[in-house]
Design a protein around this motif. Sequence first.
Motif, PDB file in Angstrom:
ATOM      1  N   GLU A 131      -7.646   2.187   7.439  1.00 38.02           N
ATOM      2  CA  GLU A 131      -8.207   0.870   7.767  1.00 38.02           C
ATOM      3  C   GLU A 131      -9.590   1.088   8.378  1.00 38.02           C
ATOM      4  O   GLU A 131      -9.924   2.193   8.797  1.00 38.02           O
ATOM      5  N   GLU A 170       0.824  -1.204   0.000  1.00 34.61           N
ATOM      6  CA  GLU A 170       0.000   0.000   0.000  1.00 34.61           C
ATOM      7  C   GLU A 170       0.855   1.249   0.000  1.00 34.61           C
ATOM      8  O   GLU A 170       1.912   1.295   0.655  1.00 34.61           O
ATOM      9  N   GLU A 171       0.374   2.238  -0.681  1.00 37.02           N
ATOM     10  CA  GLU A 171       1.010   3.567  -0.691  1.00 37.02           C
ATOM     11  C   GLU A 171       1.202   4.064   0.744  1.00 37.02           C
ATOM     12  O   GLU A 171       0.300   3.946   1.568  1.00 37.02           O
ATOM     13  N   GLU A 192      -3.047  11.170  12.012  1.00 35.61           N
ATOM     14  CA  GLU A 192      -4.103  10.157  12.118  1.00 35.61           C
ATOM     15  C   GLU A 192      -5.208  10.596  13.075  1.00 35.61           C
ATOM     16  O   GLU A 192      -4.954  11.304  14.047  1.00 35.61           O
ATOM     17  N   LYS A 246      -0.559   5.411  18.547  1.00 40.02           N
ATOM     18  CA  LYS A 246      -0.185   4.001  18.347  1.00 40.02           C
ATOM     19  C   LYS A 246       1.244   3.659  18.783  1.00 40.02           C
ATOM     20  O   LYS A 246       1.455   2.654  19.451  1.00 40.02           O
ATOM     21  N   LEU A 288       1.082   6.742   3.336  1.00 38.96           N
ATOM     22  CA  LEU A 288       0.375   8.018   3.446  1.00 38.96           C
ATOM     23  C   LEU A 288       0.991   8.836   4.571  1.00 38.96           C
ATOM     24  O   LEU A 288       1.304   8.289   5.632  1.00 38.96           O
TER      25      LEU A 288
HETATM   26  P1  AMP Z   1      -3.645  -0.691  10.438  1.00 39.52           P
HETATM   27  O1  AMP Z   1      -3.446  -1.990  11.148  1.00 39.52           O
HETATM   28  O2  AMP Z   1      -3.963  -0.810   9.012  1.00 39.52           O
HETATM   29  O3  AMP Z   1      -4.483   0.247  11.200  1.00 39.52           O
HETATM   30  O4  AMP Z   1      -2.238   0.052  10.543  1.00 39.52           O
HETATM   31  C1  AMP Z   1      -1.657   0.333  11.795  1.00 39.52           C
HETATM   32  C2  AMP Z   1      -0.921   1.632  11.737  1.00 39.52           C
HETATM   33  O5  AMP Z   1       0.059   1.590  10.698  1.00 39.52           O
HETATM   34  C3  AMP Z   1      -1.779   2.825  11.408  1.00 39.52           C
HETATM   35  O6  AMP Z   1      -2.399   3.357  12.533  1.00 39.52           O
HETATM   36  C4  AMP Z   1      -0.754   3.773  10.813  1.00 39.52           C
HETATM   37  O7  AMP Z   1      -0.017   4.414  11.831  1.00 39.52           O
HETATM   38  C5  AMP Z   1       0.168   2.862  10.076  1.00 39.52           C
HETATM   39  N1  AMP Z   1      -0.263   2.741   8.667  1.00 39.52           N
HETATM   40  C6  AMP Z   1      -1.107   1.815   8.145  1.00 39.52           C
HETATM   41  N2  AMP Z   1      -1.284   2.009   6.825  1.00 39.52           N
HETATM   42  C7  AMP Z   1      -0.533   3.067   6.484  1.00 39.52           C
HETATM   43  C8  AMP Z   1      -0.297   3.775   5.268  1.00 39.52           C
HETATM   44  N3  AMP Z   1      -0.850   3.391   4.122  1.00 39.52           N
HETATM   45  N4  AMP Z   1       0.535   4.845   5.311  1.00 39.52           N
HETATM   46  C9  AMP Z   1       1.116   5.223   6.452  1.00 39.52           C
HETATM   47  N5  AMP Z   1       0.943   4.613   7.627  1.00 39.52           N
HETATM   48  C10 AMP Z   1       0.121   3.547   7.665  1.00 39.52           C
END
Ligand code: AMP
Length: 424
Positions: free
Chosen positions: A283, A185-186, A192, A214, A188
Motif C-alpha cells: 500500500e 488481492e494476492e 514488512e 501492526k 503476499l
Molecule cells: P493496508 O491497509 O493495505 O496497509 O494493509 C494493512 C496490513 O494488512 C498490512 O500492513 C499487511 O500486514 C496486511 N496486508 C495488506 N495487504 C496484504 C497482502 N496483499 N498480503 C499480505 N498481507 C497484506
Amino acid sequence: MKVLVVGGGGREHSLVWKLNQSPRVTKVYCAPGNAGIAREAEVVPIDVTDIKALVDLALDEGIDLTCVGPELPLTLGIVDAFEEAGLRIFGASKAAAEIEGSKVFTKDLLAKYNIPTGSYKVFEDPAEAKAYLKEVGAPIVVKADGLAAGKGALVCQTIEEAEDAVRLCMEERAFGDAGNRVVIEEFLVGEEASFLAFSDGKTVLPMATSQDHKPIFDGDKGPNTGGMGAYSPAPVVTPELFDQTMNEIMIPTVQAMASEGRPYKGVLYAGLMIRDGKARVLEFNARFGDPEAQPLFMRMDGDLVDVMEAVIDGRLDQVELQWQDDATICVVMASGGYPGDYEKGKVITGIDEADALHGVKVFHAGTAEKDGKIVTAGGRVLGVTARGKDIPQAIERAYEACALISWEGAQYRKDIGAKARKFL
Ligand code: AMP
Ligand code: GLY
C-alpha cells in the motif's frame, strides 16, 4: 516563523517536538493536539476535517507554514484549500493523496507502470466478488477501496472468511462508501517494512529505514492496529533492497503520478512486503507513518522546516538528509481492549519519570488533561521512544521507560524491535 501542525496523535507530537528544534521557528501551533503537545505548543481545538476553520486560523495567526499529519484532511483537500488562500502548506494535494485514499486507484497505477505489487482484481458487485473468491481460493486479501481508519484491509485465511469480508464491506457497508468497491488481492508473504521519502514532484529524497508492528499482540498475533511500535534503522532493508525500492518503486511512482497529472509533493510512504531480497508494494500512504515518525524524527539531523520548504518550492534536489548513527525505537502503550472497544479517562502515572531517563522521550497520542492529571483519551495512548548506540540498547531503554508508566488496563507489546535481532 510560526508553524501549524494538523493532527493530535503521536506522530504529530513528534512533529511538534522536531519543529520546535528549528532555529527558524518562533512558535508552534497544533490543532487539535493532545495533553503532551499542549506542553510544547499552543493547541487549538479544531478538528482535522474542519478545513475552513484551519484556513481561518492560519490566516488570523499569520502562520507561515502548515504541516499535515493524518490522511483524512489530505484526501479532503486541505492542501488545495490552503494554497487557494495563499498559505504555505506541506502535504499531498487532494489529487495526489488519492494514492492513499483509493486502493483501486493505486493498484491500477502500479499495474499501468509495472511497479512491483501483488496481483489483484476490482469488484463493484458482491456476487461477482464471491464467485471470484471461489475461483482463486484462500489465503487472500479483501480490501475496501476507500479510507477505513486502517481497518479496511482484511487478510483472510479461508474462503468463508473472505466471503464474510466481502459481505462486511459491500452488503453491511461497515466502511460506508469506502466499501462500494473492493480490491481482492494476492496474499503476499514475507517481512514488512516502511519506506518513507520526501518528494517535491520530481526529486525523491528517502528517509532512513523503519519497521512498524501492526498486530496487537507479541509475535504478530491478533488483529491489526494503527501500529504498536516502530524502530529505525530496519536492517531487513539491506542497501541492495534500498536501491531496488528507490529505483523500481519510489522514483517510478513519483514519475507515474506526474504523468497522470497528479504531481506528488509531500511524504510518500510505501508499505513493503519483502521476500527473497525483493520488495513489493502492499500500500501507499500520503503522509508520515504513525508510529514510524517518532523514531525517525529522533534520528533525523538538521532542520525539518528547510526540508518542508524545499518540497513546497520544488528544490528538493538541493537538500541532503543526515541521520544519526544511533538506533531508535518507539513502543506504543495502548488502552486495554484496543483495537476493539476500550474505556477512556484512566489516570496515567509515571510519564515524567520515564521522560527523565537518558535518551527517552514519551510522545503522547490519545491523552487529555483532566483536573491537572493526564488521562487516557484514545486507543493508542503513548509512544515511548528511546535512542541507543544500537537496537538492543534502544530496546532496553524503551522498555525500562515503559515499566515506569502505568494506568488501569494499559497494554503494550514486549517484542518491538525483536525482528531486527536476527540481522545483528
Ligand atoms: P493496508 O491497509 O493495505 O496497509 O494493509 C494493512 C496490513 O494488512 C498490512 O500492513 C499487511 O500486514 C496486511 N496486508 C495488506 N495487504 C496484504 C497482502 N496483499 N498480503 C499480505 N498481507 C497484506
Ligand atoms: N504505521 C502505519 C501507518 O502509519 O499507517
